[in-house]
Design a protein around this motif. Structure first.
Motif, PDB file in Angstrom:
ATOM      1  N   SER A 111       0.360  14.243  -2.476  1.00  0.00           N
ATOM      2  CA  SER A 111       1.095  13.831  -1.281  1.00  0.00           C
ATOM      3  C   SER A 111       0.848  12.345  -1.063  1.00  0.00           C
ATOM      4  O   SER A 111      -0.108  11.788  -1.609  1.00  0.00           O
ATOM      5  N   ILE A 112       1.697  11.722  -0.253  1.00  0.00           N
ATOM      6  CA  ILE A 112       1.525  10.278  -0.030  1.00  0.00           C
ATOM      7  C   ILE A 112       0.189   9.977   0.662  1.00  0.00           C
ATOM      8  O   ILE A 112      -0.520   9.069   0.234  1.00  0.00           O
ATOM      9  N   PRO A 113      -0.216  10.743   1.688  1.00  0.00           N
ATOM     10  CA  PRO A 113      -1.537  10.452   2.280  1.00  0.00           C
ATOM     11  C   PRO A 113      -2.670  10.531   1.259  1.00  0.00           C
ATOM     12  O   PRO A 113      -3.604   9.730   1.298  1.00  0.00           O
ATOM     13  N   ARG A 114      -2.575  11.493   0.325  1.00  0.00           N
ATOM     14  CA  ARG A 114      -3.618  11.571  -0.712  1.00  0.00           C
ATOM     15  C   ARG A 114      -3.564  10.380  -1.646  1.00  0.00           C
ATOM     16  O   ARG A 114      -4.584   9.809  -2.017  1.00  0.00           O
ATOM     17  N   GLY A 168       1.965  12.880  -9.141  1.00  0.00           N
ATOM     18  CA  GLY A 168       1.825  14.091  -8.342  1.00  0.00           C
ATOM     19  C   GLY A 168       1.819  15.388  -9.152  1.00  0.00           C
ATOM     20  O   GLY A 168       0.903  16.210  -8.987  1.00  0.00           O
ATOM     21  N   PHE A 184       2.654   8.911  -6.107  1.00  0.00           N
ATOM     22  CA  PHE A 184       2.920  10.283  -5.665  1.00  0.00           C
ATOM     23  C   PHE A 184       4.066  10.883  -6.473  1.00  0.00           C
ATOM     24  O   PHE A 184       3.984  12.015  -6.955  1.00  0.00           O
ATOM     25  N   VAL A 185       5.124  10.076  -6.702  1.00  0.00           N
ATOM     26  CA  VAL A 185       6.279  10.563  -7.458  1.00  0.00           C
ATOM     27  C   VAL A 185       5.905  10.776  -8.926  1.00  0.00           C
ATOM     28  O   VAL A 185       6.260  11.780  -9.533  1.00  0.00           O
ATOM     29  N   LEU A 231       0.833  -1.206   0.000  1.00  0.00           N
ATOM     30  CA  LEU A 231       0.000   0.000   0.000  1.00  0.00           C
ATOM     31  C   LEU A 231       0.863   1.250   0.000  1.00  0.00           C
ATOM     32  O   LEU A 231       0.694   2.148  -0.833  1.00  0.00           O
ATOM     33  N   LEU A 232       1.811   1.291   0.927  1.00  0.00           N
ATOM     34  CA  LEU A 232       2.670   2.457   1.079  1.00  0.00           C
ATOM     35  C   LEU A 232       3.572   2.618  -0.130  1.00  0.00           C
ATOM     36  O   LEU A 232       3.767   3.733  -0.638  1.00  0.00           O
ATOM     37  N   PHE A 233       4.108   1.514  -0.615  1.00  0.00           N
ATOM     38  CA  PHE A 233       5.022   1.553  -1.745  1.00  0.00           C
ATOM     39  C   PHE A 233       4.312   2.060  -3.003  1.00  0.00           C
ATOM     40  O   PHE A 233       4.832   2.935  -3.701  1.00  0.00           O
ATOM     41  N   PHE A 277      -2.910  13.119  -6.143  1.00  0.00           N
ATOM     42  CA  PHE A 277      -1.659  12.398  -5.870  1.00  0.00           C
ATOM     43  C   PHE A 277      -0.569  13.329  -5.351  1.00  0.00           C
ATOM     44  O   PHE A 277       0.604  12.967  -5.348  1.00  0.00           O
ATOM     45  N   THR A 316       3.532   5.739  -2.748  1.00  0.00           N
ATOM     46  CA  THR A 316       4.728   6.569  -2.941  1.00  0.00           C
ATOM     47  C   THR A 316       5.095   6.652  -4.422  1.00  0.00           C
ATOM     48  O   THR A 316       5.421   7.723  -4.932  1.00  0.00           O
ATOM     49  N   CYS A 317       5.009   5.508  -5.123  1.00  0.00           N
ATOM     50  CA  CYS A 317       5.290   5.486  -6.566  1.00  0.00           C
ATOM     51  C   CYS A 317       4.364   6.448  -7.298  1.00  0.00           C
ATOM     52  O   CYS A 317       4.810   7.281  -8.089  1.00  0.00           O
TER      53      CYS A 317
END
Lengths: 259, 259, 259, 259
Positions: free
Chosen positions: C197-200, C188, C184-185, C176-178, C195, C181-182
Motif C-alpha cells: 500500500s502507499i502508506p507502507r 506491490g 507501490f505499483v 516522497l508521495l510520487f 510495498f 506510489t511508483c
C-alpha cells in the motif's frame, strides 16, 4: 435583457478573478480556490488510505469513500466546467476555437486526467490496472501546479545553472558506471547474484554513491571493499557538487533580489 | 592535377572542421560528431547489456552483437583513420613526425585502446580475462572526453581550490584511521571477524564516515557504540567540508563570470 | 521601616539581574544561572539513565535518584518561586494581574510542566503512563530555552528564508508521495508486506530519500530498482536544496553583520 | 678553536633551517623533512598491517617488522635528539631552562609518546594492553602536525564560526535526545532490546539523524515509523546547518584572501 447579460458577465468576471490565482486581488488564495485546494488534499489522502488493506477492509470505509468520491467528482467536475465558462473572459481563449485551445493547455489536460478515476472503475482487487488507476488518483496532486508560483521561482533560479547541474549529473553517471564495472570485475566471481553483471552491480553502485547503503549487497573481497570504499568517498563529491551549485545559485538569486 | 589536390585539401579541411569539436562553426556538435557520439553511447549500452547472463543467453542477442560489433568497429576504425588523415591540417601534427606525435596524445591512445576489444577476443565465458575485456569496452565512454569542454570548466573552477579539497581529504583520512583504530581497540575482542584488525575496522569506518551504513558490520558494545556515534557525527563534517569548499568555489566562479 | 523595604527592593532587583540572562552585566551566565543550568543538565542525565533497566536495577541507584530528585525538585521549585517574586521588577508583570499574565508566558508554563514529574508519580513499571512521565522529565531540557539567545539568532536568519525552505519541504513531500506510489505499483505484487500500500511504501521512500537506507525493505524487481535508483538520486536534490538555502541565508547574514 | 665553534654553529643553524618547516627557504619540504615524513607514513602503514592476523602470521613479516622497527626507532630518536640540539638556535628555548620548556611543548610530547611503542613491548597476543600499544603506534601520525600549516589555516577559518557551529551541534544534541525519547516511548514496548531505554534508543537516533542507517534497529510500529520518518528528515537539517555554516565561512575567507 441587457441587464441580465451585464449581470451574467459581471458574475463571470468575478468568478474569473476568484478561480485564477494570478488575478486574485487579496493576499493568499481566494475562498473558492481554498475549497478546491482543500478538496485536492483530501482526495489525495483518501487515495493513499484506500491502498492500505488494513484501512480498506474497515466496515465504515467503503461508505466513506462512496460519499467522498461523489463530493470530489462533483467539485472537480464543477471546477472544470466553471473554468471553461469563465475562461471566455481572457481574450486568448474567447469563442469556440479559444475553448478548444484551452482544452489542450497542460493544466486543463491534468484536470481532465484527474477526473478519469472518478468516472471509470476498472480491474479486480489486486490487478495491475487497479494499481495504475490508484496511481492516477495520486496525480490529482498535480492539480496544485496552478498554485505553485513560488515553486516556479525556485525552479527558475536553478534553471540558470542547469548547465552545471547537467554536468554534475553526467559526472555522477560516469562514476556510477565506472564503479559498477570495477565491482563487476572484482566481486562478480564471488557474488554472481549481486555483482555477476554490470546492470546488477549498478544497483549496488546507486545505493553506495547516493550514500543510501541498504546493505542488501556489499563487497566482501579485499579489492572489492577497497574499490567500494573509494566509491563511497566519491559519493560525497557527487552530493557536494549539486549542493554547491544550488547553494551558489540561490545565494546569487537572493543577493540580486535584495538590490 | 593541382585541382585534384586543392579539392582533396579542401575536403580534408572541411572534414577537419567537422571532426574537431573546437573548430565547428555551428552550435552544438557537427553531424559527423553526432554520429560518433551516438555510436559511443550505443556501444557502451551493448557492452553493459552483454555482461548480464539473462540478456546474453537470449537467442537473438548474439546475432545483434555480431552486427553491432561490426558496425561499431567500422565506425571507430574509420574515425581513427580519418583523424590521422585530417590532423595534417594542424601545423603541429604535419608530416610523419607529426603523425607519430599525434599517436601519443592521450585522446588518440584512448581511441586505440577502445578499439582493442573489437579486434581481439580472449578468454572463455566467466574467466577473469574476459571480465577485463568487458571493462575495456566500457572504456569506450572515455572517448567522450573530446567533447567535455563544459566538464573541464567545472574541473578548472575546482582546481583553484584543490589545496583546500586536498586538506579535507587528508582530514578525512586521519579521521578514518583514527576511528578504525578506536573501534579495533574497543570492539575487536567481541567481533574479531569485523573489527579484529585495523584494515578490517576500516571497512566499517568508510561505511560510517561516508554515511553509507550498509549494516553488515556495526559496533555492539557500549563503548564501541559511543565511539561509533561520534564517528557518524564526524562523518557530517567530512561531508560538509568539501561541500562547503565546492559551494564557495562555484559561487566565486559564477560571480566572476557575471562581471 | 522604609529602610527594610529599600533593602528588600534592592535584593529583589539584584536577584532579578542575576536570574534574567538578558539583564546580567557580566559576560556569560550569572553564578545563579550557572547553578540552574547545571541542575538542568544533571536532571536530564538522571532522567536518561533512569530509563535503562541495567542502570535502574543497580542497588545504589534508587538511593541516588531519591537524593537527586529532592535536590532538583527543591532547586526548580525555588527557581520558579524566585522568578515569580522578582518579576515584579518588570513594569509589565507588576501586581497580581501581572503575575497571572507571567504565569501564562511559554517559559513559565515550561517551568511548571518540568516540575510535574518531581511531584506526581504515576504508573507501574513498564506502563505507558510511566513512559510518558519519563518523557516529561526529558522536557526539563526545554528550560534551557531561556538561555538560547544565540540559537534564536540562527533561527531568525533561517526565518528570512522560510518561504524557500517551505517550498523545498513541499517539493520533498511531492517526491516522497510520487516515489512511494511508483514503488507501490511496481513492487506491490512481489512484496505485499513492504510495498502493498502507499502508506507502507512511504516508509521505504522516507528511508531512501533521506539517504538513511536501513535496508529492512528495498525493491527486488528490475523496474522497482530502476525507480528506486532514481528516487535515491532525487534524494540528493532533496538534501541539496535546503543545504543550499541555509548556506546562502547564513552567508548573507554573516556578510551583513560584518558591515 | 673559534673556527670549529663557528663551523659547529653554522651546521646547527643549517640543520635548524632544514628541520623547522617554517624556516625552510625553498618551496615544499626540506630533504631532511621529506625523509621524516616518509618514515612517519611507512611506520603507520606497518602499524596498521601488523594488526591484521592474516599479515602478521606471514613467515617473512616478523623479519620485516624487526628491521623496520629498528630503522624507525633510530630515525625518530635521532630526529628528537637533533631537534633538542638545534632548538638552541631559537632565543626562546636557549640553555637548560629553554630545553626543559621545549620538552613540554605539545609537539615534543607527541614525538616522545610516539617513541614509546618502539622501546617498550607489552602484553601477550590479543591482550588489551597490546591493543592499546598498537593504538599508540598509529599516533605516530600525529607527528605530521608540525607540517599542517595549511590545515591550521582551514581550522582558523572555521574558528571564526565556532559559535554558529557550536549552536548547530547543540541543536543536533537536542533533536537526538528528543527523537530517542519519542522512540523509547512509542517503540519500547514492542522492541525492548533496541528501544527499551533512552540510551538504547540513542543508538538508533544517531544512525538515523546522521543518515548512516545501519539497519540493525528500526521502528516497526506505525507511530514509531511516523516519528522515525520525521527524525530522518530532521537529519537533513542537521547535515544542512553545519554544511551551510562551513560553506558560508569558506566563501567569506576566499573572498577576503582575494582582496
Amino acid at each position: 435583457m441587457t441587464d441580465t447579460i451585464s449581470i451574467k458577465l459581471s458574475l463571470r468576471s468575478r468568478l474569473h478573478h476568484q478561480i485564477n490565482p494570478a488575478l486574485w486581488h487579496g493576499s493568499g488564495l481566494s475562498p473558492l480556490n481554498k475549497v478546491i485546494v482543500l478538496c485536492i488534499f483530501l482526495a489525495v489522502i483518501m487515495a493513499i488510505a484506500e491502498t492500505e488493506p488494513a484501512v480498506r477492509t474497515l466496515p465504515w470505509f467503503s461508505t466513506l469513500t462512496t460519499i467522498t468520491d461523489r463530493i470530489f467528482s462533483f467539485v472537480f467536475t464543477a471546477e472544470l466546467m466553471l473554468r471553461f465558462w469563465v475562461i471566455g473572459e481572457a481574450a486568448k481563449f474567447r469563442g469556440m476555437t479559444g475553448r478548444v485551445k484551452y482544452l489542450f493547455t497542460p493544466a486543463t489536460l491534468i484536470d481532465i486526467a484527474a477526473l478519469i478515476p472518478f468516472y471509470i472503475t476498472v480491474g479486480a482487487d489486486g490487478s495491475f490496472m487497479l494499481r495504475l488507476f490508484r496511481f492516477l488518483r495520486i496525480l490529482t496532486l498535480a492539480k496544485l501546479g496552478r498554485y505553485s508560483k513560488a515553486f516556479r521561482l525556485l525552479i527558475n533560479a536553478l534553471n540558470h545553472r542547469r548547465h552545471e547541474l547537467f554536468i554534475s549529473v553526467g559526472f555522477a553517471g560516469v562514476v556510477l558506471l565506472f564503479s559498477a564495472t570495477c565491482l563487476f570485475v572484482l566481486e562478480g566471481p564471488q557474488q554472481p547474484e549481486a555483482f555477476g553483471s554490470i546492470p546488477r552491480a549498478l544497483w549496488w553502485s546507486v545505493a553506495t554513491l547516493t550514500t543510501v547503503g541498504y546493505g542488501d549487497v556489499y563487497p566482501v573481497t579485499v579489492l572489492g571493499r577497497l574499490f567500494g570504499g573509494i566509491t563511497a568517498f566519491t559519493g560525497i563529491a557527487i552530493i557536494a557538487m549539486p549542493t554547491g551549485i544550488i547553494a551558489a545559485a540561490l545565494s546569487d538569486a537572493f543577493q540580486e533580489r535584495q538590490k
